[in-house]
Design a protein around this motif. Sequence first.
Motif, mmCIF file in Angstrom:
data_model
loop_
_atom_site.group_PDB
_atom_site.id
_atom_site.type_symbol
_atom_site.label_atom_id
_atom_site.label_comp_id
_atom_site.label_asym_id
_atom_site.label_seq_id
_atom_site.Cartn_x
_atom_site.Cartn_y
_atom_site.Cartn_z
ATOM 1 N N ALA A 460 -10.596 -10.815 -21.092
ATOM 2 C CA ALA A 460 -11.766 -10.286 -20.395
ATOM 3 C C ALA A 460 -11.444 -9.998 -18.938
ATOM 4 O O ALA A 460 -10.625 -10.684 -18.312
ATOM 5 C CB ALA A 460 -12.922 -11.276 -20.471
ATOM 6 N N LYS A 461 -12.117 -8.989 -18.411
ATOM 7 C CA LYS A 461 -12.076 -8.748 -16.975
ATOM 8 C C LYS A 461 -12.923 -9.813 -16.283
ATOM 9 O O LYS A 461 -13.763 -10.474 -16.921
ATOM 10 C CB LYS A 461 -12.605 -7.353 -16.667
ATOM 11 C CG LYS A 461 -11.685 -6.241 -17.150
ATOM 12 C CD LYS A 461 -12.195 -4.875 -16.745
ATOM 13 C CE LYS A 461 -11.214 -3.782 -17.170
ATOM 14 N NZ LYS A 461 -11.667 -2.436 -16.751
ATOM 15 N N PRO A 462 -12.730 -10.012 -14.988
ATOM 16 C CA PRO A 462 -13.503 -11.048 -14.282
ATOM 17 C C PRO A 462 -15.005 -10.907 -14.497
ATOM 18 O O PRO A 462 -15.560 -9.809 -14.456
ATOM 19 C CB PRO A 462 -13.119 -10.820 -12.814
ATOM 20 C CG PRO A 462 -11.744 -10.220 -12.875
ATOM 21 C CD PRO A 462 -11.745 -9.351 -14.103
ATOM 22 N N ASN A 463 -15.642 -12.045 -14.782
ATOM 23 C CA ASN A 463 -17.097 -12.145 -14.924
ATOM 24 C C ASN A 463 -17.653 -11.383 -16.128
ATOM 25 O O ASN A 463 -18.829 -11.017 -16.146
ATOM 26 C CB ASN A 463 -17.798 -11.664 -13.648
ATOM 27 C CG ASN A 463 -17.358 -12.421 -12.415
ATOM 28 O OD1 ASN A 463 -17.315 -13.648 -12.423
ATOM 29 N ND2 ASN A 463 -17.004 -11.695 -11.369
ATOM 30 N N THR A 464 -16.825 -11.151 -17.145
ATOM 31 C CA THR A 464 -17.310 -10.477 -18.354
ATOM 32 C C THR A 464 -17.001 -11.272 -19.622
ATOM 33 O O THR A 464 -17.120 -10.742 -20.725
ATOM 34 C CB THR A 464 -16.707 -9.064 -18.494
ATOM 35 O OG1 THR A 464 -15.297 -9.173 -18.762
ATOM 36 C CG2 THR A 464 -16.931 -8.223 -17.246
ATOM 37 N N ASP A 465 -16.614 -12.537 -19.485
ATOM 38 C CA ASP A 465 -16.267 -13.343 -20.656
ATOM 39 C C ASP A 465 -17.436 -13.416 -21.627
ATOM 40 O O ASP A 465 -18.597 -13.510 -21.216
ATOM 41 C CB ASP A 465 -15.910 -14.776 -20.235
ATOM 42 C CG ASP A 465 -14.926 -14.798 -19.095
ATOM 43 O OD1 ASP A 465 -13.733 -14.590 -19.342
ATOM 44 O OD2 ASP A 465 -15.367 -15.007 -17.939
ATOM 45 N N CYS A 466 -17.144 -13.367 -22.921
ATOM 46 C CA CYS A 466 -18.185 -13.543 -23.937
ATOM 47 C C CYS A 466 -18.483 -15.032 -24.056
ATOM 48 O O CYS A 466 -17.682 -15.805 -24.590
ATOM 49 C CB CYS A 466 -17.734 -12.980 -25.282
ATOM 50 S SG CYS A 466 -18.965 -13.218 -26.587
ATOM 51 N N LEU A 467 -19.639 -15.441 -23.548
ATOM 52 C CA LEU A 467 -19.988 -16.857 -23.524
ATOM 53 C C LEU A 467 -20.186 -17.414 -24.927
ATOM 54 O O LEU A 467 -19.864 -18.577 -25.191
ATOM 55 C CB LEU A 467 -21.254 -17.060 -22.689
ATOM 56 C CG LEU A 467 -21.158 -16.566 -21.238
ATOM 57 C CD1 LEU A 467 -22.476 -16.773 -20.515
ATOM 58 C CD2 LEU A 467 -20.020 -17.255 -20.499
ATOM 59 N N TYR A 468 -20.716 -16.585 -25.830
ATOM 60 C CA TYR A 468 -20.888 -17.052 -27.204
ATOM 61 C C TYR A 468 -19.544 -17.402 -27.823
ATOM 62 O O TYR A 468 -19.416 -18.429 -28.518
ATOM 63 C CB TYR A 468 -21.597 -15.996 -28.052
ATOM 64 C CG TYR A 468 -21.668 -16.397 -29.511
ATOM 65 C CD1 TYR A 468 -22.673 -17.230 -29.966
ATOM 66 C CD2 TYR A 468 -20.687 -15.974 -30.418
ATOM 67 C CE1 TYR A 468 -22.718 -17.630 -31.305
ATOM 68 C CE2 TYR A 468 -20.737 -16.369 -31.746
ATOM 69 C CZ TYR A 468 -21.746 -17.195 -32.180
ATOM 70 O OH TYR A 468 -21.768 -17.600 -33.497
#
Length: 536
Positions: A460-468
């Motif tokens: 992921a790019k910064p601040n775009t992680d899939c939290l689920y």
Amino acid sequence: MDIARSAGTNVKIEDFIFTPASGTNIDVVAAVRDTMALFNITAADAGQADILQPGRLHVTCAVTCENNSVDVKITISFYDSESSLHQLTDSETRSQLQDTLHNNETEDITALTRRLVRLTTFKLMKKITGFDPAPWGILRGVRPTKIVHRLLDYGHSPSEITAKLIKEYAPAPEKAELVTNIAVYQRPFIATPAKPTGGKKISIYLGIPYCPSRCLYCSFPANVLPDQREPVDTFLRAITKDIESAAYLLTKHNLFVENIYIGGGTPTSLPANDLFNLLTLVKQSFCGTATKEFTVEAGRPDSLNDEKIDVLRSCNINRVSINPQTMQDKTLKQIGRRHTVQDIIDIFAKIRSAKIPVINMDVIAGLPGETRADMENTMQQICMLNPENITVHTLALKRGSVLKESIDSGLMAEQALPDESVTCSMLKTAAAYTAKMNMHPYYLYRQKHMTGNLENVGYAKPNTDCLYNIQIMEERQTIIGIGPAAGTKAVTPKHWRLQSCYNAKDVNSYIKNLDIYLSERQNLLSRLYGDHEEDN
């Protein structure tokens, strides 16, 4: 299997025999068998189980358990091509009190013994063969990051954890570093002893079991979308009841939804009006001030059109997954996709124009007929599209997939698949491109029967992680499952104990027995969030 020993002896190994372990009643046969399987060596036929002959290994095991300590000694004997007998011996000793790799409690004697048998056998076979078939060593299971999180809970440093993984499981150092670094990165996003959540934040998974067609490699419980309305309407009525029941439980137990993931199958296979009604109901039932992420799998470009993209936008979907798997037209055709590379590019542009913030793209390393150059070209094209997330999978020959059945039946030669070294190089190529795109690895999991015993990694790019994705893998947040094949996982915050219940994979069975599944889920969550002190 052709084996070259460091001493210069060439010998072809076909199978092995095993003498039951002395000094213990613990059954370690499976531990030896599973380790030998990594080297493509199988157990000899029962009628030859006491005959050592050329082409066969004889494995003996001695186990000593005393004073909370386990000592395992493995000896492997075999004849070389000149009929000379060779014996190699190695041993491992551990104190039970030192082993806290799996639970907040001590690893039990049985589990510790079996792990040491696997570890010692693995190390010996690497010496005998001069070959390392498993970059993850003896590490098994889908979620190796959970081991790292447990050690982080106990205050171990990343460098200590990396060294401990290498010592206890024998993975390649780069794999130990990868899984440790990912877990360290995940810490701000998950519950920890220093940052308990109280268990009131949860995630929702909703499974739609339909696809435009079945892909060659897929074993997921998906069905081609029926042409008739009746079965679709029957399913939609059932899943609506499922959603409403889950919404009631949220209100009853004062729960807050952090992440919503609509998967399958291919949810966007549904007609636009059905998709709108479903997503609207999900939004009304679950979205609130705590909700950060609302993902829809739109994996197949042939499942999307302008109307459906407008539905995604109007329902405030903030993450969409488009899963080309490859950007090679020849491969798309072979794996059963009814679209082209250009279709992928076109649909990506339309979703980007709809201003949906995060787009994920999946690729698979090891697809039939592909080369490292194909992966290079695929990643070049994806790099030009510039998605926020990329998930790089390793092909797994899954039971029930058309690919596995084709190879087993001889309709497709196994040689059609890239070999393990090529697949490994594909993963390295993909990782290099994600680095160029300023991405970082943020979650990892493994599956059975993966080419080269490798892994799947999300970038992921910064601040775009899939939290689920982080929550489902690390299992420190309760997840309510809705729909066929969905599972509800209730997590006790105090010690991360997991209790689960699952819906049927088969759509008709899910519909027929829905009331049973709803009752099981209600009871499960009542035990976790109700007045049962022993479960809190």
